[in-house]
Design a protein around this motif. Structure first.
Motif, short mmCIF file in Angstrom:
data_model
loop_
_atom_site.label_atom_id
_atom_site.label_comp_id
_atom_site.label_asym_id
_atom_site.label_seq_id
_atom_site.Cartn_x
_atom_site.Cartn_y
_atom_site.Cartn_z
N LEU A 47 3.63 0.96 2.74
CA LEU A 47 3.35 -0.02 3.78
C LEU A 47 3.17 -1.40 3.17
O LEU A 47 2.41 -1.58 2.23
CB LEU A 47 2.07 0.36 4.53
CG LEU A 47 2.14 1.59 5.43
CD1 LEU A 47 0.75 2.10 5.76
CD2 LEU A 47 2.91 1.29 6.70
N GLY B 231 2.81 0.84 11.64
CA GLY B 231 1.81 0.47 10.66
C GLY B 231 0.44 0.33 11.32
O GLY B 231 0.35 0.18 12.54
N ASP C 134 -5.22 -1.00 -6.95
CA ASP C 134 -5.93 0.16 -7.48
C ASP C 134 -5.03 1.17 -8.18
O ASP C 134 -5.47 1.91 -9.04
CB ASP C 134 -6.67 0.87 -6.34
CG ASP C 134 -7.69 -0.06 -5.68
OD1 ASP C 134 -7.76 -0.08 -4.43
OD2 ASP C 134 -8.40 -0.78 -6.42
N TYR D 179 0.85 -1.19 0.00
CA TYR D 179 0.00 0.00 0.00
C TYR D 179 0.89 1.24 0.00
O TYR D 179 2.00 1.22 0.48
CB TYR D 179 -0.85 0.06 1.27
CG TYR D 179 -1.95 -0.96 1.36
CD1 TYR D 179 -1.72 -2.23 1.89
CD2 TYR D 179 -3.24 -0.64 0.95
CE1 TYR D 179 -2.74 -3.16 2.00
CE2 TYR D 179 -4.27 -1.57 1.05
CZ TYR D 179 -4.01 -2.82 1.57
OH TYR D 179 -5.03 -3.74 1.66
N GLN E 203 0.52 5.26 1.48
CA GLN E 203 -0.29 6.09 2.37
C GLN E 203 0.05 7.54 2.14
O GLN E 203 1.20 7.96 2.30
CB GLN E 203 -0.04 5.72 3.84
CG GLN E 203 -0.86 6.56 4.81
CD GLN E 203 -0.65 6.14 6.25
OE1 GLN E 203 0.16 5.27 6.56
NE2 GLN E 203 -1.43 6.72 7.16
N GLY F 74 -11.04 3.65 4.07
CA GLY F 74 -11.40 5.06 4.07
C GLY F 74 -10.14 5.91 4.08
O GLY F 74 -9.02 5.39 4.11
N THR F 75 -10.33 7.22 4.08
CA THR F 75 -9.20 8.15 3.95
C THR F 75 -8.51 8.46 5.28
O THR F 75 -7.49 9.12 5.29
CB THR F 75 -9.66 9.46 3.30
OG1 THR F 75 -10.79 9.95 4.00
CG2 THR F 75 -10.00 9.25 1.83
N PHE G 26 0.58 -5.22 9.30
CA PHE G 26 1.39 -4.25 8.57
C PHE G 26 2.80 -4.13 9.14
O PHE G 26 3.02 -4.28 10.35
CB PHE G 26 0.74 -2.86 8.66
CG PHE G 26 -0.45 -2.67 7.77
CD1 PHE G 26 -1.73 -2.98 8.22
CD2 PHE G 26 -0.31 -2.15 6.48
CE1 PHE G 26 -2.83 -2.79 7.40
CE2 PHE G 26 -1.40 -1.95 5.66
CZ PHE G 26 -2.67 -2.28 6.12
N ASN H 207 6.07 -1.33 9.56
CA ASN H 207 6.07 0.05 10.06
C ASN H 207 6.29 1.08 8.96
O ASN H 207 6.33 2.28 9.25
CB ASN H 207 7.12 0.22 11.14
CG ASN H 207 6.72 -0.48 12.43
OD1 ASN H 207 5.53 -0.66 12.70
ND2 ASN H 207 7.69 -0.90 13.21
N PRO I 161 -1.51 11.66 2.90
CA PRO I 161 -2.49 12.42 3.69
C PRO I 161 -3.74 12.73 2.88
O PRO I 161 -3.66 13.20 1.74
CB PRO I 161 -1.72 13.70 4.03
CG PRO I 161 -0.29 13.30 3.99
CD PRO I 161 -0.19 12.29 2.89
N GLY I 162 -4.88 12.47 3.46
CA GLY I 162 -6.15 12.76 2.79
C GLY I 162 -6.58 11.72 1.78
O GLY I 162 -7.71 11.78 1.29
N LEU I 163 -5.70 10.78 1.47
CA LEU I 163 -6.04 9.74 0.48
C LEU I 163 -6.12 8.36 1.12
O LEU I 163 -6.53 7.40 0.46
CB LEU I 163 -5.01 9.73 -0.65
CG LEU I 163 -4.95 10.99 -1.50
CD1 LEU I 163 -3.84 10.88 -2.55
CD2 LEU I 163 -6.29 11.27 -2.18
N GLY I 164 -5.70 8.24 2.35
CA GLY I 164 -5.80 6.96 3.03
C GLY I 164 -4.78 5.95 2.54
O GLY I 164 -3.69 6.30 2.10
N LEU I 165 -5.17 4.70 2.59
CA LEU I 165 -4.32 3.59 2.17
C LEU I 165 -4.80 3.09 0.81
O LEU I 165 -5.96 2.67 0.67
CB LEU I 165 -4.40 2.44 3.18
CG LEU I 165 -3.98 2.79 4.61
CD1 LEU I 165 -4.35 1.67 5.56
CD2 LEU I 165 -2.49 3.06 4.66
#
Lengths: 113, 111
Positions: free
Chosen positions: A90, B43, A59, A35, A37, B102-103, A104, A106, A39-43
């Motif tokens: 991650l 994580g 995705d 994944y 990560q 989600g975000t 997960f 770190n 900010p504002g977009l999540g995982l």
């Protein structure tokens, strides 16, 4: 206790470099995931693997590839790093079946300059 | 296309207060709804999860409320503590599908 280990905590690379992010899990999990990560977009899922030598796009696979030669190791490859790939990466693993949780690492903070 | 919408993006709660984070989903095939908690430098880790055949699940100070008809679910943290300060992610999946997250909500619990 499941342990997912990512080889680097911080990484700084130049634009155009080939970058390898390594992940190792110690619980014999079949499934592994990468994944990013932001900010504002999540995982957001980049790639995942259900078994050795198997991989499937998530995705946002563009600009990335993966390798899974051994069950415990899952590598994320940035073929030609770009600044928009600066992010937290991650790795996660889980066993097959039901709703087993993701475990997960770190994370690796990658900066591309 | 975002299939799980999470709000608020950030939240500040006083110690002892109730923290509430909301999520809404679109895909009615989702049948598993976990929440993950992420501390700085770590994580995410599974906190609590619910299936849609129940309307509420409680584990200690953490409760998931689920509203199937509204396609919404929420995390309530009772008696919030500074140690609860973290980023929280809701997620959803169905059968063998992968999790859709989600975000995230950044929670800060002040003294």
């Amino acid at each position: 206790d499941v342990k997912v280990t990512q080889s680097s905590r911080y990484l700084v690379k130049r634009t155009g470099e080939k970058v390898f992010l390594e992940c190792v899990q110690d619980m014999d999990h079949e499934n592994m995931f990468w994944y990013r990560q932001d900010p504002g977009l999540g995982l957001r899922l980049i790639y995942f693997s259900y078994d050795v030598k198997m991989k499937e796009k998530g995705d946002i696979p563009e600009g990335y590839s993966v390798s899974r030669e051994k069950k415990e190791r899952f590598s994320l490859i940035l073929e030609s790093a770009s600044t928009n790939q600066t992010s937290m990466y991650l790795c996660a693993s889980r066993t097959t079946g039901g709703n087993s949780p993701l475990h997960f690492g770190n994370g690796t903070r990658l900066t591309v300059t | 296309q975002q299939q799980v919408k999470q709000s608020p993006q950030s939240l500040i709660v006083q110690k002892g207060g109730i923290s509430i984070i909301n999520c809404a989903y679109e895909n009615t095939a989702f049948d598993y709804f976990p929440w993950y908690q992420q501390f700085p430098g770590k994580g995410p880790a599974l906190l609590i999860a619910i299936r849609p055949d129940v309307s509420e699940k409680k584990e200690g100070r953490f409760t998931i409320s689920f509203n199937k008809s509204a396609k919404q679910f929420s995390l309530h943290i009772m008696d919030s503590q500074p140690g609860d300060s973290a980023t929280y992610f809701c997620a959803a999946k169905f059968s063998a599908s992968k999790l859709t997250f989600g975000t995230g909500t950044r929670l800060q619990v002040t003294l």
